[in-house]
Design a protein around this motif. Structure first.
Motif, PDB file in Angstrom:
ATOM      1  N   VAL A  76      -2.883  -6.217   0.822  1.00  0.00           N
ATOM      2  CA  VAL A  76      -3.412  -7.167   1.797  1.00  0.00           C
ATOM      3  C   VAL A  76      -4.542  -6.518   2.588  1.00  0.00           C
ATOM      4  CG1 VAL A  76      -1.258  -8.444   2.032  1.00  0.00           C
ATOM      5  CG2 VAL A  76      -1.676  -6.483   3.500  1.00  0.00           C
ATOM      6  N   ASN A  77      -5.480  -7.364   2.985  1.00  0.00           N
ATOM      7  CA  ASN A  77      -6.586  -6.907   3.805  1.00  0.00           C
ATOM      8  C   ASN A  77      -6.252  -7.180   5.267  1.00  0.00           C
ATOM      9  OD1 ASN A  77      -9.298  -7.443   5.317  1.00  0.00           O
ATOM     10  ND2 ASN A  77      -9.874  -6.274   3.499  1.00  0.00           N
ATOM     11  N   LEU A  78      -6.134  -6.130   6.047  1.00  0.00           N
ATOM     12  CA  LEU A  78      -5.679  -6.281   7.436  1.00  0.00           C
ATOM     13  C   LEU A  78      -6.696  -7.013   8.296  1.00  0.00           C
ATOM     14  CD1 LEU A  78      -4.052  -2.773   8.006  1.00  0.00           C
ATOM     15  CD2 LEU A  78      -3.016  -4.892   7.144  1.00  0.00           C
ATOM     16  N   LYS A  79      -7.985  -6.802   8.029  1.00  0.00           N
ATOM     17  CA  LYS A  79      -9.003  -7.502   8.816  1.00  0.00           C
ATOM     18  C   LYS A  79      -8.976  -8.993   8.535  1.00  0.00           C
ATOM     19  CE  LYS A  79     -13.903  -7.523  10.084  1.00  0.00           C
ATOM     20  NZ  LYS A  79     -13.980  -9.012  10.093  1.00  0.00           N
ATOM     21  N   ALA A  80      -8.782  -9.353   7.270  1.00  0.00           N
ATOM     22  CA  ALA A  80      -8.730 -10.769   6.915  1.00  0.00           C
ATOM     23  C   ALA A  80      -7.575 -11.471   7.616  1.00  0.00           C
ATOM     24  CB  ALA A  80      -8.611 -10.921   5.404  1.00  0.00           C
ATOM     25  N   ILE A  81      -6.416 -10.802   7.689  1.00  0.00           N
ATOM     26  CA  ILE A  81      -5.259 -11.396   8.365  1.00  0.00           C
ATOM     27  C   ILE A  81      -5.506 -11.473   9.873  1.00  0.00           C
ATOM     28  CG2 ILE A  81      -2.803 -11.116   8.882  1.00  0.00           C
ATOM     29  CD1 ILE A  81      -2.502  -9.791   6.147  1.00  0.00           C
ATOM     30  N   SER A  82      -6.069 -10.409  10.430  1.00  0.00           N
ATOM     31  CA  SER A  82      -6.374 -10.407  11.871  1.00  0.00           C
ATOM     32  C   SER A  82      -7.326 -11.537  12.223  1.00  0.00           C
ATOM     33  CB  SER A  82      -6.982  -9.063  12.272  1.00  0.00           C
ATOM     34  OG  SER A  82      -6.042  -8.012  12.125  1.00  0.00           O
ATOM     35  N   ILE A 112       0.611  -5.313  16.013  1.00  0.00           N
ATOM     36  CA  ILE A 112       1.863  -5.976  15.646  1.00  0.00           C
ATOM     37  C   ILE A 112       2.713  -5.099  14.728  1.00  0.00           C
ATOM     38  CG2 ILE A 112       2.856  -7.980  14.473  1.00  0.00           C
ATOM     39  CD1 ILE A 112       0.281  -9.507  15.243  1.00  0.00           C
ATOM     40  N   TYR A 113       2.073  -4.505  13.726  1.00  0.00           N
ATOM     41  CA  TYR A 113       2.822  -3.794  12.695  1.00  0.00           C
ATOM     42  C   TYR A 113       2.451  -2.319  12.553  1.00  0.00           C
ATOM     43  CZ  TYR A 113       4.578  -8.272  10.926  1.00  0.00           C
ATOM     44  OH  TYR A 113       5.206  -9.482  10.797  1.00  0.00           O
ATOM     45  N   GLY A 114       1.748  -1.797  13.547  1.00  0.00           N
ATOM     46  CA  GLY A 114       1.309  -0.406  13.451  1.00  0.00           C
ATOM     47  C   GLY A 114       2.445   0.572  13.198  1.00  0.00           C
ATOM     48  N   LYS A 115       3.568   0.407  13.907  1.00  0.00           N
ATOM     49  CA  LYS A 115       4.701   1.309  13.738  1.00  0.00           C
ATOM     50  C   LYS A 115       5.296   1.179  12.340  1.00  0.00           C
ATOM     51  CE  LYS A 115       9.137   2.652  15.799  1.00  0.00           C
ATOM     52  NZ  LYS A 115      10.135   2.360  16.865  1.00  0.00           N
ATOM     53  N   LEU A 123       6.315   3.371   6.918  1.00  0.00           N
ATOM     54  CA  LEU A 123       6.333   3.108   5.482  1.00  0.00           C
ATOM     55  C   LEU A 123       5.354   4.008   4.734  1.00  0.00           C
ATOM     56  CD1 LEU A 123       6.616  -0.778   5.639  1.00  0.00           C
ATOM     57  CD2 LEU A 123       8.365   0.794   4.794  1.00  0.00           C
ATOM     58  N   ILE A 124       4.261   4.367   5.380  1.00  0.00           N
ATOM     59  CA  ILE A 124       3.325   5.307   4.768  1.00  0.00           C
ATOM     60  C   ILE A 124       3.949   6.702   4.709  1.00  0.00           C
ATOM     61  CG2 ILE A 124       1.121   6.510   5.128  1.00  0.00           C
ATOM     62  CD1 ILE A 124       0.022   3.818   6.207  1.00  0.00           C
ATOM     63  N   GLN A 142      10.641  -4.897   6.732  1.00  0.00           N
ATOM     64  CA  GLN A 142       9.980  -4.352   7.916  1.00  0.00           C
ATOM     65  C   GLN A 142       8.986  -5.333   8.530  1.00  0.00           C
ATOM     66  OE1 GLN A 142      11.231  -1.449   9.050  1.00  0.00           O
ATOM     67  NE2 GLN A 142      12.563  -1.788   7.276  1.00  0.00           N
ATOM     68  N   PHE A 143       8.636  -6.377   7.778  1.00  0.00           N
ATOM     69  CA  PHE A 143       7.689  -7.359   8.295  1.00  0.00           C
ATOM     70  C   PHE A 143       8.378  -8.662   8.688  1.00  0.00           C
ATOM     71  CE2 PHE A 143       5.427  -4.477   5.446  1.00  0.00           C
ATOM     72  CZ  PHE A 143       4.475  -3.998   6.333  1.00  0.00           C
ATOM     73  N   LEU A 144       9.685  -8.635   8.765  1.00  0.00           N
ATOM     74  CA  LEU A 144      10.446  -9.802   9.195  1.00  0.00           C
ATOM     75  C   LEU A 144      10.940  -9.642  10.622  1.00  0.00           C
ATOM     76  CD1 LEU A 144      12.524 -10.500   5.969  1.00  0.00           C
ATOM     77  CD2 LEU A 144      10.457 -11.649   6.737  1.00  0.00           C
TER      78      LEU A 144
END
Length: 378
Positions: free
Chosen positions: A320-326, A336-339, A344-345, A373-375
Protein backbone atom coordinates in the motif's frame (compact mmCIF):
# COMPACT_ATOMS: atom_id res chain seq x y z
CA UNK A 1 -19.90 4.55 -8.50
CA UNK A 2 -19.27 0.79 -8.27
CA UNK A 3 -16.70 -0.66 -10.65
CA UNK A 4 -17.64 -4.31 -10.21
CA UNK A 5 -20.80 -6.42 -10.31
CA UNK A 6 -20.90 -9.83 -8.60
CA UNK A 7 -23.79 -12.20 -9.44
CA UNK A 8 -24.35 -15.31 -7.32
CA UNK A 9 -25.83 -18.47 -8.81
CA UNK A 10 -26.19 -20.87 -5.86
CA UNK A 11 -27.06 -24.09 -7.67
CA UNK A 12 -24.72 -27.11 -7.66
CA UNK A 13 -25.06 -30.65 -9.02
CA UNK A 14 -23.42 -31.86 -5.80
CA UNK A 15 -22.20 -30.32 -2.54
CA UNK A 16 -18.46 -30.26 -1.84
CA UNK A 17 -17.52 -31.23 1.70
CA UNK A 18 -15.54 -28.02 2.38
CA UNK A 19 -17.83 -25.42 0.80
CA UNK A 20 -19.37 -22.75 3.04
CA UNK A 21 -20.72 -20.55 0.23
CA UNK A 22 -24.50 -20.23 -0.20
CA UNK A 23 -25.40 -23.23 -2.33
CA UNK A 24 -28.31 -25.53 -3.16
CA UNK A 25 -28.54 -28.81 -5.01
CA UNK A 26 -29.74 -28.08 -8.54
CA UNK A 27 -32.38 -30.79 -8.63
CA UNK A 28 -35.81 -29.77 -7.40
CA UNK A 29 -35.04 -26.09 -6.77
CA UNK A 30 -36.98 -22.95 -7.73
CA UNK A 31 -34.66 -22.04 -10.62
CA UNK A 32 -37.02 -19.86 -12.64
CA UNK A 33 -38.28 -18.00 -9.57
CA UNK A 34 -34.72 -17.43 -8.38
CA UNK A 35 -33.59 -16.03 -11.73
CA UNK A 36 -36.67 -13.80 -11.85
CA UNK A 37 -35.87 -12.49 -8.35
CA UNK A 38 -32.21 -12.02 -9.29
CA UNK A 39 -33.17 -9.83 -12.23
CA UNK A 40 -35.49 -7.84 -9.97
CA UNK A 41 -32.58 -7.22 -7.61
CA UNK A 42 -30.42 -6.12 -10.55
CA UNK A 43 -33.15 -3.67 -11.57
CA UNK A 44 -33.27 -2.17 -8.08
CA UNK A 45 -29.51 -1.54 -8.12
CA UNK A 46 -29.71 -0.16 -11.64
CA UNK A 47 -32.32 2.35 -10.46
CA UNK A 48 -30.75 3.26 -7.11
CA UNK A 49 -27.02 2.98 -7.78
CA UNK A 50 -26.41 2.69 -11.51
CA UNK A 51 -24.19 0.60 -13.76
CA UNK A 52 -22.52 3.37 -15.75
CA UNK A 53 -19.10 2.93 -14.12
CA UNK A 54 -18.91 -0.87 -14.23
CA UNK A 55 -15.70 -2.36 -15.59
CA UNK A 56 -16.09 -6.00 -14.53
CA UNK A 57 -18.78 -8.64 -14.04
CA UNK A 58 -18.20 -11.85 -12.10
CA UNK A 59 -20.73 -14.69 -12.04
CA UNK A 60 -19.90 -17.07 -9.18
CA UNK A 61 -21.54 -19.71 -7.09
CA UNK A 62 -22.42 -22.39 -6.46
CA UNK A 63 -21.79 -23.54 -9.99
CA UNK A 64 -23.23 -21.13 -12.58
CA UNK A 65 -22.63 -23.64 -15.38
CA UNK A 66 -24.83 -26.18 -13.58
CA UNK A 67 -27.79 -24.28 -15.04
CA UNK A 68 -28.88 -24.93 -18.60
CA UNK A 69 -28.63 -22.27 -21.30
CA UNK A 70 -32.40 -21.78 -21.12
CA UNK A 71 -32.32 -21.32 -17.34
CA UNK A 72 -29.56 -18.70 -17.27
CA UNK A 73 -30.44 -16.88 -20.51
CA UNK A 74 -32.68 -14.23 -18.83
CA UNK A 75 -29.68 -13.04 -16.79
CA UNK A 76 -27.58 -12.48 -19.90
CA UNK A 77 -30.52 -10.84 -21.67
CA UNK A 78 -30.80 -8.30 -18.86
CA UNK A 79 -27.06 -7.63 -18.75
CA UNK A 80 -26.67 -7.09 -22.49
CA UNK A 81 -29.77 -4.89 -22.65
CA UNK A 82 -29.06 -2.72 -19.60
CA UNK A 83 -25.25 -2.45 -19.47
CA UNK A 84 -22.92 -0.95 -22.06
CA UNK A 85 -20.99 -4.18 -22.57
CA UNK A 86 -18.16 -2.44 -24.41
CA UNK A 87 -17.21 -0.83 -21.09
CA UNK A 88 -16.81 -4.25 -19.43
CA UNK A 89 -13.13 -5.12 -19.53
CA UNK A 90 -13.43 -8.45 -17.72
CA UNK A 91 -16.46 -10.75 -17.65
CA UNK A 92 -15.75 -13.85 -15.57
CA UNK A 93 -17.72 -16.98 -14.81
CA UNK A 94 -16.96 -19.90 -12.50
CA UNK A 95 -17.32 -23.42 -13.85
CA UNK A 96 -16.72 -27.04 -12.95
CA UNK A 97 -14.68 -29.06 -15.45
CA UNK A 98 -17.26 -31.85 -15.75
CA UNK A 99 -20.09 -29.68 -17.11
CA UNK A 100 -18.17 -27.23 -19.27
CA UNK A 101 -18.91 -28.47 -22.77
CA UNK A 102 -17.68 -26.82 -25.94
CA UNK A 103 -21.25 -25.77 -26.82
CA UNK A 104 -21.65 -24.11 -23.43
CA UNK A 105 -18.32 -22.30 -23.81
CA UNK A 106 -19.34 -20.96 -27.23
CA UNK A 107 -22.67 -19.82 -25.81
CA UNK A 108 -21.06 -18.02 -22.85
CA UNK A 109 -18.45 -16.42 -25.11
CA UNK A 110 -21.25 -15.08 -27.31
CA UNK A 111 -22.78 -13.46 -24.21
CA UNK A 112 -19.55 -11.53 -23.60
CA UNK A 113 -17.81 -13.83 -21.10
CA UNK A 114 -14.05 -13.53 -21.64
CA UNK A 115 -12.60 -15.15 -18.51
CA UNK A 116 -13.31 -18.63 -17.12
CA UNK A 117 -12.39 -19.83 -13.63
CA UNK A 118 -12.33 -23.61 -13.15
CA UNK A 119 -12.50 -25.34 -9.78
CA UNK A 120 -9.71 -27.88 -10.19
CA UNK A 121 -8.55 -28.13 -6.54
CA UNK A 122 -6.31 -31.19 -7.11
CA UNK A 123 -5.52 -33.78 -9.78
CA UNK A 124 -5.45 -36.70 -7.34
CA UNK A 125 -8.57 -38.86 -7.36
CA UNK A 126 -8.37 -39.83 -3.68
CA UNK A 127 -8.09 -36.18 -2.60
CA UNK A 128 -10.90 -35.11 -4.93
CA UNK A 129 -13.10 -37.74 -3.33
CA UNK A 130 -12.12 -36.55 0.16
CA UNK A 131 -13.36 -33.04 -0.53
CA UNK A 132 -16.45 -34.14 -2.44
CA UNK A 133 -15.42 -33.19 -5.95
CA UNK A 134 -16.95 -35.27 -8.73
CA UNK A 135 -14.70 -34.49 -11.70
CA UNK A 136 -11.65 -36.44 -12.79
CA UNK A 137 -8.23 -35.09 -13.73
CA UNK A 138 -8.77 -35.85 -17.42
CA UNK A 139 -11.90 -33.69 -17.44
CA UNK A 140 -9.80 -30.70 -16.34
CA UNK A 141 -7.39 -31.27 -19.20
CA UNK A 142 -10.28 -31.58 -21.65
CA UNK A 143 -12.06 -28.47 -20.32
CA UNK A 144 -8.92 -26.35 -20.70
CA UNK A 145 -8.42 -27.70 -24.22
CA UNK A 146 -12.05 -26.87 -25.07
CA UNK A 147 -11.63 -23.33 -23.78
CA UNK A 148 -8.50 -22.75 -25.82
CA UNK A 149 -10.08 -24.22 -28.95
CA UNK A 150 -12.97 -21.77 -28.49
CA UNK A 151 -10.55 -18.85 -28.38
CA UNK A 152 -10.65 -18.22 -24.62
CA UNK A 153 -7.24 -17.00 -23.51
CA UNK A 154 -7.97 -15.76 -19.99
CA UNK A 155 -8.33 -18.95 -17.92
CA UNK A 156 -7.95 -19.30 -14.15
CA UNK A 157 -7.50 -22.62 -12.38
CA UNK A 158 -8.21 -22.90 -8.64
CA UNK A 159 -6.02 -25.21 -6.55
CA UNK A 160 -6.44 -26.17 -2.91
CA UNK A 161 -3.58 -27.38 -0.73
CA UNK A 162 -3.37 -28.66 2.86
CA UNK A 163 -6.18 -31.10 2.12
CA UNK A 164 -6.32 -33.67 4.96
CA UNK A 165 -3.91 -36.45 4.08
CA UNK A 166 -2.26 -34.56 1.21
CA UNK A 167 1.52 -34.91 0.93
CA UNK A 168 4.09 -32.44 -0.34
CA UNK A 169 4.79 -34.73 -3.27
CA UNK A 170 1.11 -34.74 -4.21
CA UNK A 171 1.08 -30.94 -4.09
CA UNK A 172 4.21 -30.77 -6.25
CA UNK A 173 2.50 -33.06 -8.75
CA UNK A 174 -0.61 -30.84 -8.76
CA UNK A 175 1.57 -27.80 -9.44
CA UNK A 176 3.44 -29.60 -12.21
CA UNK A 177 0.18 -30.56 -13.90
CA UNK A 178 -1.43 -27.14 -13.57
CA UNK A 179 1.68 -25.47 -15.00
CA UNK A 180 1.68 -27.90 -17.93
CA UNK A 181 -1.79 -26.63 -18.94
CA UNK A 182 -0.29 -23.19 -19.65
CA UNK A 183 -3.16 -21.05 -18.41
CA UNK A 184 -3.03 -17.33 -17.71
CA UNK A 185 -3.91 -17.35 -14.02
CA UNK A 186 -3.69 -19.70 -11.03
CA UNK A 187 -5.29 -19.26 -7.60
CA UNK A 188 -3.92 -21.45 -4.79
CA UNK A 189 -5.73 -21.54 -1.46
CA UNK A 190 -5.01 -23.33 1.77
CA UNK A 191 -8.00 -25.43 2.81
CA UNK A 192 -10.01 -23.80 5.58
CA UNK A 193 -12.39 -26.07 7.47
CA UNK A 194 -15.46 -23.91 7.98
CA UNK A 195 -18.22 -24.61 10.46
CA UNK A 196 -21.47 -26.01 9.05
CA UNK A 197 -19.63 -28.01 6.37
CA UNK A 198 -19.40 -31.77 5.96
CA UNK A 199 -15.64 -31.57 6.39
CA UNK A 200 -16.03 -29.76 9.71
CA UNK A 201 -18.44 -32.43 10.91
CA UNK A 202 -15.93 -35.13 9.96
CA UNK A 203 -13.21 -33.24 11.85
CA UNK A 204 -15.37 -32.93 14.97
CA UNK A 205 -16.01 -36.68 14.83
CA UNK A 206 -12.25 -37.34 14.59
CA UNK A 207 -12.73 -38.87 11.15
CA UNK A 208 -10.03 -36.70 9.55
CA UNK A 209 -6.82 -35.09 10.75
CA UNK A 210 -6.02 -31.55 9.66
CA UNK A 211 -2.71 -30.67 8.06
CA UNK A 212 0.02 -29.63 10.50
CA UNK A 213 0.70 -25.87 10.51
CA UNK A 214 4.37 -26.35 9.63
CA UNK A 215 3.53 -28.59 6.68
CA UNK A 216 0.86 -26.12 5.54
CA UNK A 217 3.44 -23.29 5.63
CA UNK A 218 5.89 -25.45 3.67
CA UNK A 219 3.18 -26.17 1.10
CA UNK A 220 2.60 -22.43 0.66
CA UNK A 221 6.33 -21.82 0.20
CA UNK A 222 6.55 -24.65 -2.35
CA UNK A 223 3.55 -23.21 -4.21
CA UNK A 224 5.10 -19.75 -4.42
CA UNK A 225 8.51 -21.05 -5.44
CA UNK A 226 7.18 -23.45 -8.08
CA UNK A 227 4.77 -21.03 -9.73
CA UNK A 228 7.14 -18.07 -9.77
CA UNK A 229 9.87 -20.25 -11.27
CA UNK A 230 7.37 -21.19 -13.98
CA UNK A 231 6.90 -17.54 -14.93
CA UNK A 232 3.86 -16.58 -12.88
CA UNK A 233 3.87 -13.29 -10.99
CA UNK A 234 2.83 -13.70 -7.36
CA UNK A 235 0.73 -10.53 -7.14
CA UNK A 236 -1.64 -11.33 -4.25
CA UNK A 237 -1.38 -13.68 -1.28
CA UNK A 238 -3.17 -16.53 -3.08
CA UNK A 239 -3.03 -15.43 -6.72
CA UNK A 240 -0.54 -15.79 -9.57
CA UNK A 241 -0.71 -14.44 -13.12
CA UNK A 242 1.38 -14.47 -16.27
CA UNK A 243 0.23 -11.07 -17.50
CA UNK A 244 -3.43 -10.54 -16.50
CA UNK A 245 -4.17 -10.26 -12.77
CA UNK A 246 -7.87 -10.58 -11.98
CA UNK A 247 -9.42 -7.15 -12.51
CA UNK A 248 -12.62 -7.89 -10.60
CA UNK A 249 -10.93 -9.27 -7.50
CA UNK A 250 -8.69 -6.21 -7.32
CA UNK A 251 -11.73 -4.09 -6.52
CA UNK A 252 -11.95 -6.03 -3.24
CA UNK A 253 -8.27 -5.66 -2.40
CA UNK A 254 -8.14 -2.00 -3.39
CA UNK A 255 -11.25 -1.28 -1.31
CA UNK A 256 -13.28 -0.10 -4.31
CA UNK A 257 -17.06 -0.26 -4.28
CA UNK A 258 -18.93 -3.11 -5.98
CA UNK A 259 -22.47 -4.43 -6.25
CA UNK A 260 -23.24 -7.96 -5.11
CA UNK A 261 -26.56 -9.61 -6.05
CA UNK A 262 -27.95 -13.06 -5.42
CA UNK A 263 -28.31 -15.46 -2.53
CA UNK A 264 -25.88 -14.64 0.30
CA UNK A 265 -24.02 -12.09 -1.83
CA UNK A 266 -21.94 -9.34 -0.25
CA UNK A 267 -21.57 -5.82 -1.61
CA UNK A 268 -20.01 -2.46 -0.85
CA UNK A 269 -21.99 0.52 -2.11
CA UNK A 270 -22.04 4.18 -1.06
CA UNK A 271 -19.87 3.49 1.99
CA UNK A 272 -22.10 0.65 3.16
CA UNK A 273 -21.20 -3.03 3.33
CA UNK A 274 -24.13 -5.42 3.11
CA UNK A 275 -24.96 -9.13 2.99
CA UNK A 276 -27.99 -10.80 1.44
CA UNK A 277 -30.09 -13.53 3.01
CA UNK A 278 -28.94 -17.14 2.50
CA UNK A 279 -32.54 -18.43 2.42
CA UNK A 280 -33.85 -18.89 -1.11
CA UNK A 281 -37.46 -18.60 0.04
CA UNK A 282 -36.81 -15.33 1.89
CA UNK A 283 -34.76 -14.03 -1.05
CA UNK A 284 -37.54 -14.68 -3.56
CA UNK A 285 -40.35 -13.35 -1.36
CA UNK A 286 -38.56 -10.09 -0.46
CA UNK A 287 -37.86 -9.31 -4.10
CA UNK A 288 -41.43 -10.14 -5.09
CA UNK A 289 -42.36 -7.33 -2.68
CA UNK A 290 -39.83 -5.02 -4.32
CA UNK A 291 -37.46 -5.09 -1.33
CA UNK A 292 -33.71 -5.66 -1.35
CA UNK A 293 -32.91 -9.03 0.29
CA UNK A 294 -30.33 -7.71 2.76
CA UNK A 295 -30.10 -9.29 6.18
CA UNK A 296 -27.23 -7.12 7.34
CA UNK A 297 -25.82 -3.73 6.39
CA UNK A 298 -23.29 -1.44 7.98
CA UNK A 299 -22.26 2.09 7.10
CA UNK A 300 -18.51 2.21 7.58
CA UNK A 301 -16.97 4.92 9.67
CA UNK A 302 -13.92 6.75 8.38
CA UNK A 303 -11.77 4.77 10.79
CA UNK A 304 -13.13 1.47 9.52
CA UNK A 305 -12.50 2.51 5.92
CA UNK A 306 -8.86 3.25 6.76
CA UNK A 307 -8.50 -0.10 8.54
CA UNK A 308 -9.88 -1.92 5.52
CA UNK A 309 -7.67 0.08 3.17
CA UNK A 310 -4.66 -1.23 5.08
CA UNK A 311 -5.41 -4.92 5.63
CA UNK A 312 -7.05 -5.44 2.23
CA UNK A 313 -4.33 -3.54 0.39
CA UNK A 314 -1.58 -5.49 2.11
CA UNK A 315 -2.92 -8.66 0.47
CA UNK A 316 -1.36 -7.33 -2.72
CA UNK A 317 2.36 -8.09 -2.96
CA UNK A 318 3.11 -4.53 -4.05
CA UNK A 319 1.62 -3.34 -0.76
CA UNK A 320 0.00 0.00 0.00
CA UNK A 321 1.03 3.56 -0.65
CA UNK A 322 0.85 5.50 2.60
CA UNK A 323 0.62 8.91 0.94
CA UNK A 324 -2.28 7.79 -1.23
CA UNK A 325 -4.20 6.59 1.84
CA UNK A 326 -3.36 9.75 3.80
CA UNK A 327 -4.58 11.92 0.91
CA UNK A 328 -7.70 9.83 0.31
CA UNK A 329 -8.90 10.13 3.91
CA UNK A 330 -7.21 13.43 4.84
CA UNK A 331 -5.23 11.86 7.70
CA UNK A 332 -1.62 11.27 8.69
CA UNK A 333 -1.36 7.50 8.41
CA UNK A 334 1.94 7.44 10.32
CA UNK A 335 0.26 9.02 13.34
CA UNK A 336 -2.41 6.32 13.24
CA UNK A 337 -0.31 3.23 12.59
CA UNK A 338 3.26 4.34 13.20
CA UNK A 339 3.71 2.02 16.20
CA UNK A 340 2.24 -0.94 14.31
CA UNK A 341 4.54 -0.29 11.35
CA UNK A 342 7.57 -0.13 13.63
CA UNK A 343 6.75 -3.37 15.45
CA UNK A 344 5.92 -5.31 12.28
CA UNK A 345 9.06 -4.10 10.53
CA UNK A 346 11.16 -5.15 13.54
CA UNK A 347 9.58 -8.61 13.42
CA UNK A 348 10.46 -8.84 9.74
CA UNK A 349 6.84 -9.06 8.60
CA UNK A 350 6.69 -5.70 6.82
CA UNK A 351 9.16 -3.70 4.80
CA UNK A 352 8.93 -0.03 3.92
CA UNK A 353 10.48 1.66 0.93
CA UNK A 354 9.86 5.39 0.86
CA UNK A 355 6.06 5.73 1.03
CA UNK A 356 5.24 2.11 0.24
CA UNK A 357 4.68 -0.66 2.80
CA UNK A 358 4.34 -4.34 1.91
CA UNK A 359 4.51 -7.82 3.36
CA UNK A 360 7.87 -9.60 3.43
CA UNK A 361 8.15 -13.34 2.60
CA UNK A 362 7.96 -13.99 6.36
CA UNK A 363 4.99 -11.66 6.59
CA UNK A 364 3.13 -13.66 3.95
CA UNK A 365 3.27 -16.66 6.26
CA UNK A 366 1.98 -14.55 9.17
CA UNK A 367 -0.48 -12.43 7.19
CA UNK A 368 -3.44 -12.84 9.54
CA UNK A 369 -1.33 -11.76 12.51
CA UNK A 370 -0.17 -8.73 10.52
CA UNK A 371 -3.69 -7.76 9.50
CA UNK A 372 -4.88 -7.89 13.10
CA UNK A 373 -2.57 -4.98 13.90
CA UNK A 374 -4.68 -2.75 11.67
CA UNK A 375 -7.98 -3.62 13.30
CA UNK A 376 -7.41 -1.24 16.18
CA UNK A 377 -9.81 1.60 16.92
CA UNK A 378 -8.38 5.05 16.21
Amino acid sequence: MPKGLYIHIPFCDHICTYCDFPKLLTKGQRHAEYIEALIQELKLYQQNVGFSNLQSIYIGGGTPTALSVEQIQPVFDFLTEQIQMNQIQEFSIEANPENLTRDKIQYLKAQGVNRFSLGVQTFHESLLKRIGRKHQAQEVIQAVANLKQCGIKNINLDLIYAIPGQTLDELRDDLRQVISLEVEHISAYSLIVEEHTQLYLAYMRDQIELTDNEIEAKMYEVTIETLTEAGYEHYEISNFAKSKPSLHNQWYWKNETYIGVGLGAHGYVKGQRYQNTRSINTYIELLKDGKLPMIESHALTKEEMIEEEMFLGLRLLKGVNLKAISDKYDVNIDEIYGKAFEELIQKGYLEQKELNVRLTPSGLLMANEVFEQFLLSI
